[in-house]
Design a protein around this motif. Structure first.
Motif, PDB file in Angstrom:
ATOM      1  N   PHE A 119     -55.937  23.707 -32.238  1.00  0.00           N
ATOM      2  CA  PHE A 119     -55.654  25.094 -32.612  1.00  0.00           C
ATOM      3  C   PHE A 119     -54.607  25.723 -31.706  1.00  0.00           C
ATOM      4  O   PHE A 119     -54.833  26.717 -31.029  1.00  0.00           O
ATOM      5  N   LYS A 120     -53.436  25.115 -31.728  1.00  0.00           N
ATOM      6  CA  LYS A 120     -52.375  25.551 -30.830  1.00  0.00           C
ATOM      7  C   LYS A 120     -51.988  27.007 -31.054  1.00  0.00           C
ATOM      8  O   LYS A 120     -51.781  27.773 -30.121  1.00  0.00           O
TER       9      LYS A 120
ATOM     10  N   LYS B 187     -53.836  29.408 -32.304  1.00  0.00           N
ATOM     11  CA  LYS B 187     -54.892  30.328 -31.883  1.00  0.00           C
ATOM     12  C   LYS B 187     -54.938  30.509 -30.376  1.00  0.00           C
ATOM     13  O   LYS B 187     -55.360  31.518 -29.868  1.00  0.00           O
ATOM     14  N   LYS B 188     -54.491  29.493 -29.613  1.00  0.00           N
ATOM     15  CA  LYS B 188     -54.570  29.536 -28.157  1.00  0.00           C
ATOM     16  C   LYS B 188     -53.798  30.723 -27.599  1.00  0.00           C
ATOM     17  O   LYS B 188     -54.222  31.404 -26.691  1.00  0.00           O
TER      18      LYS B 188
ATOM     19  N   CYS C 133     -47.388  21.393 -42.374  1.00  0.00           N
ATOM     20  CA  CYS C 133     -47.556  20.517 -41.205  1.00  0.00           C
ATOM     21  C   CYS C 133     -46.744  19.231 -41.290  1.00  0.00           C
ATOM     22  O   CYS C 133     -46.650  18.493 -40.305  1.00  0.00           O
TER      23      CYS C 133
ATOM     24  N   GLU D  94     -54.425  19.037 -37.395  1.00  0.00           N
ATOM     25  CA  GLU D  94     -55.503  19.932 -36.956  1.00  0.00           C
ATOM     26  C   GLU D  94     -55.021  21.363 -36.760  1.00  0.00           C
ATOM     27  O   GLU D  94     -55.810  22.302 -36.845  1.00  0.00           O
ATOM     28  N   SER D  95     -53.740  21.534 -36.486  1.00  0.00           N
ATOM     29  CA  SER D  95     -53.212  22.889 -36.288  1.00  0.00           C
ATOM     30  C   SER D  95     -52.760  23.531 -37.595  1.00  0.00           C
ATOM     31  O   SER D  95     -52.332  24.683 -37.601  1.00  0.00           O
TER      32      SER D  95
END
Length: 358
Positions: A40-41, A43-44, A130, A165-166
């Motif tokens: 979750f890049k 969201k970080k 993506c 995943e991101s």
């Protein structure tokens, strides 16, 4: 709470935070070693900003909220969904597959129109968000039902897991309401029914092309209604036989392919066919894709416009909705005709002639 309790709570909180930071650092190291991207890049960055909430001004908070809304609107954009759905090639549709083009498009996948060298029946799909690819195989005719169901389950999960995943599509898909029968008023439904039929007739007359023979399952009562509305709508005679054919096509959602190319298309399931290419009767039902709202009650999510019907709570397909609209209009036209003075005069004249004969 005593002062000592407060100090103890603070110490415990600091210990938990320290352990959490160490755990995060360990996870990052492991993922880095096996070449996995950060979790979750996107969201970080948000979490880092929210750690110091007091330092954020009101406009910055608003910007974060608007970004979330924009992201959600992209997921549920009907225009984007239809763009992806139109990308699916004939090769994808001609062969039975574990997932439909609609299911794939709802999960953010579009067809690249590429195939694999070893398996030419396998289609390559991609995600614009993506950049990942997935491969959709063909289901062999000899495969057992158990095998087919197992493959379908894996692909249903793979439509999510195939994304990075991101990627926003990793955990989301288009809402079912995004792709449905575009419910309209009875009046606009009738206007579309008449306009689409007239466009098909005009193109055939212009290009001197005959209307196709149809394969349909309409009963005699519905055919009578279609013919009557065709007669009432088509006031001026045209040099074309069986003009009711155009109205039957329109009843099932078929529109004119092109002003210079007599034929039909369905913008909901992206099917197109020119009349001159037809080698056999045109099947107005089976020419639609299986998920098309005009023939599929689940995707249509429509209900009868008849207020007095017992089927008010039962989902119906788009073509059934159009048939109900047609029935309502037919009743109104018949009643108007029966109450008109012209019709009464004509009826009286017929009665007089019968009396004279008898």
């Amino acid at each position: 709470m005593t002062e000592s309790d407060t100090i103890q709570l603070s110490t415990n909180t600091n210990d938990v935070r320290k352990e959490a930071e160490e755990l995060i650092e360990l996870i990052q190291q492991v993922r880095s070693r096996i070449d996995l991207p950060p979790i979750f890049k996107a969201k970080k960055r948000c979490f880092k900003q929210l750690d110091n909430t007091e330092e954020l001004s009101l406009p910055n908070k608003k910007i974060l909220l608007e970004d979330d809304i924009v992201e959600l609107s992209k997921i549920d954009s009907r225009e984007d969904l239809m763009t992806r759905l139109r990308s699916y090639s004939t090769n994808f549709h001609l062969i039975q597959r574990p997932v439909t083009a609609l299911e794939c498009a709802k999960h953010g996948w579009k067809d690249t129109n590429k195939i694999t060298e070893k398996e030419p029946d396998t289609c390559v799909l991609s995600c614009d968000t993506c950049g990942n690819n997935i491969f959709v195989i063909a289901i062999k005719c000899k495969a057992s039902e158990k095998v087919v169901n197992e493959v379908k389950k894996r692909y249903e999960a793979g439509l999510y897991n195939g994304h990075k995943e991101s990627c926003q599509w990793r955990t989301q898909k288009c809402d079912d309401s995004v792709y449905c029968f575009p419910l309209v008023t009875i009046e606009s439904g009738l206007e579309k029914f008449k306009a689409d039929a007239n466009n098909i007739i005009s193109a055939c007359v212009k290009e001197k092309q005959a209307l196709p023979t149809l394969c349909h399952e309409l009963d005699d009562r519905t055919l009578i209604k279609v013919k009557y509305l065709a007669e009432q709508t088509q006031k001026e005679p045209v040099e074309l036989e069986n003009i009711e054919t155009a109205y039957i096509l329109s009843l099932y959602g078929w529109e004119l392919l092109h002003a210079d190319i007599p034929g039909v298309k369905c913008d909901l399931c992206c099917t197109r066919k020119a009349f001159y290419l037809l080698k056999e009767p045109f099947d107005i039902l089976r020419r639609h894709k299986s998920y098309c709202p005009y023939i599929n009650a689940e995707t249509a999510n429509a209900y009868t416009p008849k207020g007095f019907s017992l089927r008010r709570t039962q989902k119906i397909s788009g073509s059934d909705w159009m048939k109900d609209v047609l029935s309502l209009e037919y009743v109104i036209l018949i009643k108007s005709r029966d109450l008109s003075l012209t019709y009464e005069d004509a009826l009286d004249e017929k009665i007089r002639k019968l009396q004279n004969i008898l």
